[in-house]
Design an enzyme around this catalytic site. Structure first.
Site, PDB file in Angstrom:
ATOM      1  N   TYR A 181      -0.371 -20.599  -1.168  1.00 20.69           N
ATOM      2  CA  TYR A 181      -0.061 -22.069  -0.673  1.00 20.69           C
ATOM      3  C   TYR A 181       0.717 -22.084   0.672  1.00 20.69           C
ATOM      4  O   TYR A 181       1.298 -20.937   0.987  1.00 20.69           O
ATOM      5  CB  TYR A 181       0.726 -22.740  -1.849  1.00 20.69           C
ATOM      6  N   CYS A 182       0.293 -23.173   1.380  1.00 17.24           N
ATOM      7  CA  CYS A 182       0.894 -23.138   2.700  1.00 17.24           C
ATOM      8  C   CYS A 182       0.767 -21.903   3.468  1.00 17.24           C
ATOM      9  O   CYS A 182       1.805 -21.361   4.072  1.00 17.24           O
ATOM     10  CB  CYS A 182       2.241 -23.625   2.669  1.00 17.24           C
TER      11      CYS A 182
END
Length: 284
Positions: free
Chosen positions: A148-149
């Site tokens: 994620y990110c």
């Protein structure tokens, strides 16, 4: 001494430790704090500042996340899992905060020639490598696809991400921020964010490409180093490295002028959240 190392080598470091108190505060507080410190340190009135912060069960969304077509469904599901959602006033995508995630911010003044963006990232990467230099593992900085990110300064060991670095620039101040998954399940956090995107995007076609998350590519430092680390352990490592690179290390809070600045910067973060969540939830 390379440029990244020079950034860490400050005449003095002011330390603001909110790694315990932050658990009782909304994470919007931290984004208001870092903007305040950028303005203050950038003005030259206060020294380089290092801030540590931890918040409880919060998903911090990026601006692009706030445009997800079924955001309300995703946020409702997060609330059912016991998480609140906030939107930060900068780029990047969704990340998880909880009591096992330590966030560190290094706030520098921009010199006349400025701080190159990679130099800021490299300074944080160097700091983390020094903090864990007693472990026989290489800490790499490269994008971990499936995390994620994701970003080019994802920190990983053996291809599994445990941290992500971002930057915020404001009024001649630079805040280099990192989240460190200290303990707990890295893949569990990733699965939470994956499910949020599944519910907030569904099958809609979007102009922005949201990450296709593969939970096993993420892990905590405790999992990767096979050592039961606590946030307090990592804080001690953090302070020891800064102490070795500073003429003076001292604990402090916001001064009177900064306290006044904080009110206005916090209000900006709160207003952005009200615009996004006004019809969805109360982010308090």
């Amino acid at each position: 001494m390379n440029e990244a190392s020079e950034l860490l080598q400050q005449p003095e470091w002011r330390i603001i430790d909110q790694s315990s108190a932050g658990l009782h505060l909304n994470a919007m507080h931290s984004f208001g704090m870092d903007d305040t410190l950028c303005a203050s340190v950038g003005s030259g009135k206060t020294p380089a500042t290092a801030r540590a912060w931890v918040h409880d069960r919060t998903i911090v969304l990026g601006i692009q996340d706030s445009r997800l077509p079924y955001l309300e469904d995703g946020v409702d599901w997060l609330q059912e899992q016991g998480y609140r959602a906030i939107v930060r006033n900068s780029g990047g995508l969704a990340v998880v905060l909880d009591e096992g995630v330590l966030n560190l911010s290094l706030i520098f003044p921009e010199s006349e020639k400025g701080i190159d963006i990679n130099r800021g990232y490299d300074a944080m990467w160097l700091l983390i490598k020094e903090m864990f230099s007693d472990f026989p593992y290489e800490i790499e900085a490269r994008e971990i696809v499936g995390s994620y990110c994701p970003g080019s300064y994802d920190l990983s060991i053996g291809g599994r991400k445990f941290a992500g670095i971002s930057q915020r620039r404001l009024r001649k101040g630079v805040a280099v921020q990192i989240y460190l998954c200290v303990n707990g399940s890295g893949s569990g956090r990733a699965a939470l964010v994956r499910e949020f995107y599944t519910r907030a995007k569904k099958d809609a076609v979007t102009k922005f490409l949201y990450p296709d998350i593969t939970p096993p590519v993420m892990a905590s430092l405790s999992e990767l180093l096979q050592s039961e680390l606590t946030v307090a352990d990592v804080m001690m490592r953090f302070l020891n490295v800064l102490k070795s690179r500073s003429g003076r290390l001292y604990a402090g809070g916001l001064n009177e002028e900064e306290a006044g600045l904080y009110e206005s910067y916090y209000e900006r973060v709160a207003e952005r959240n009200e615009k996004v969540f006004g019809t969805l939830q109360d982010p308090a």
